[in-house]
Design a protein around this motif. Structure first.
Motif, mmCIF file in Angstrom:
data_model
loop_
_atom_site.group_PDB
_atom_site.id
_atom_site.type_symbol
_atom_site.label_atom_id
_atom_site.label_comp_id
_atom_site.label_asym_id
_atom_site.label_seq_id
_atom_site.Cartn_x
_atom_site.Cartn_y
_atom_site.Cartn_z
ATOM 1 N N ASP A 1 0.829 -1.203 0.000
ATOM 2 C CA ASP A 1 0.000 0.000 0.000
ATOM 3 C C ASP A 1 0.865 1.255 0.000
ATOM 4 N N ASN B 1 -5.294 -6.277 -1.918
ATOM 5 C CA ASN B 1 -5.638 -4.871 -1.777
ATOM 6 C C ASN B 1 -6.430 -4.641 -0.490
ATOM 7 N N THR C 1 -5.231 1.014 -0.130
ATOM 8 C CA THR C 1 -4.472 0.841 -1.366
ATOM 9 C C THR C 1 -4.452 2.101 -2.215
#
Length: 331
Positions: A44, A73, A77
């Protein structure tokens, strides 16, 4: 007809005319050096750093690689997207980058994460535009894609817009699932609008979707909001009879409703009737009851509740712990 034209009340371009970051036109990604055993949070951070610099070629490569590394994710993200127009001006570039991701899960999950992020920013029109791209490209559009959009619109009370979205889902061959229907039901019940909630429940039954824990949680909430606490207790018993495990909030709705009506004894009886089945539920229910009794300044009743919590070894919140320490002669 696109999703955007069909569902948005005030269709608008998502700042496509605003100048985009110069780096976004660079087709060559920055070389990626990934540490050993990366985490989703680590990816991220990399995605957001690249996104802030408009390096969407790198964003694309990172999104592909993270899935291969088993790092999926998350809600962070696409944190580089904010309410600032300078941030959202790059949305077109990001959507194009996602469209070129590896097919299947990498692309589908990235689009779903983007739509969820846009909804957290309160931008359903942009979220619908991303969904339209998924539909046009055959990128795995399904009910989950629309959950954040329906959740946002129904929480806002924009039921007309939410119904249009549900209709557009059907136009694309995506039937609203039980979760989608639950968003409508919950929003109506939160407002205590039992007539609209009843119609929402009829739709669920007509489509043969049954009922899950969130369906019952909404119904219990609606009954409590409408002052029908007896009906709410009946729903709890029905859940027990059908073997449906309630959410912790479901019991909390009833405990709070009883307490507000001055039925502290009945609320305590309810909590004790369900005690011992689920330790986490016990902690939540006793905690809610103790807090409500403290709020109502029913000191003796609150003392008995915190004593029971201490005896059962249940975790107390800060205010309950302080109350317990300040009242050592409990019992």
């Amino acid at each position: 007809m696109t999703f955007l034209r069909g569902a948005a009340r005030n269709p608008r371009s998502a700042a496509a005319a605003v100048a985009r970051p110069r780096a976004s036109s660079n087709p060559n990604p920055t070389p990626i050096v990934i540490r050993d055993e990366p985490t989703s949070a680590y990816y991220d951070d990399l995605v957001n750093a690249a996104g802030r610099h408009g390096d969407f070629a790198t964003v694309r490569n990172l999104l592909n690689k993270r899935v291969r590394d088993g790092c999926f994710n998350t809600g962070d993200t696409f944190r580089f997207l904010t309410q600032a127009e300078t941030s959202l001006s790059a949305l077109d570039d990001l959507i194009r980058a996602l469209s070129r991701l590896d097919g299947g899960f990498p692309r589908k999950s990235a689009f779903d994460a983007l739509i969820a992020r846009l909804c957290r920013l309160g931008r359903p029109e942009d979220a619908l535009r991303a969904a339209e791209t998924m539909a046009s490209g055959g990128f795995g559009l399904n009910p989950v894609t629309f959950h954040p959009i329906l959740n946002l619109l129904t929480r806002r009370g924009d039921f007309e817009g939410a119904r249009r979205v549900a209709g557009l889902m059907r136009d694309r061959g995506v039937s609203p699932d039980l979760t989608a229907h639950n968003y409508f039901l919950t929003a109506h019940c939160y407002r205590g609008d039992l007539a609209s909630a009843g119609r929402a429940m009829e739709e669920i039954e007509q489509e043969g979707l049954g009922a899950d824990t969130r369906t019952y949680d909404a119904l219990v909430l609606g009954a409590c909001r409408a002052g029908k606490v007896g009906a709410a207790v009946g729903l709890l018993r029905r859940m027990e009879g059908e073997g449906v495990s309630p959410l912790y909030s479901t019991h909390a709705h009833v405990i709070k409703a009883m307490s507000k009506r001055g039925w502290a004894a009945q609320a305590a009886e309810l909590v004790r009737a369900y005690a011992g089945r689920d330790r986490a539920l016990d902690g939540e229910s006793y905690g809610v009851l103790g807090s409500e009794l403290m709020r109502l300044r029913k000191v003796e009743e609150a003392r008995r509740v915190v004593e029971e919590m201490a005896e059962k070894g249940l975790i107390m919140g800060e205010k309950l712990r302080e109350f317990y320490r300040s009242n050592p002669n409990v019992g």
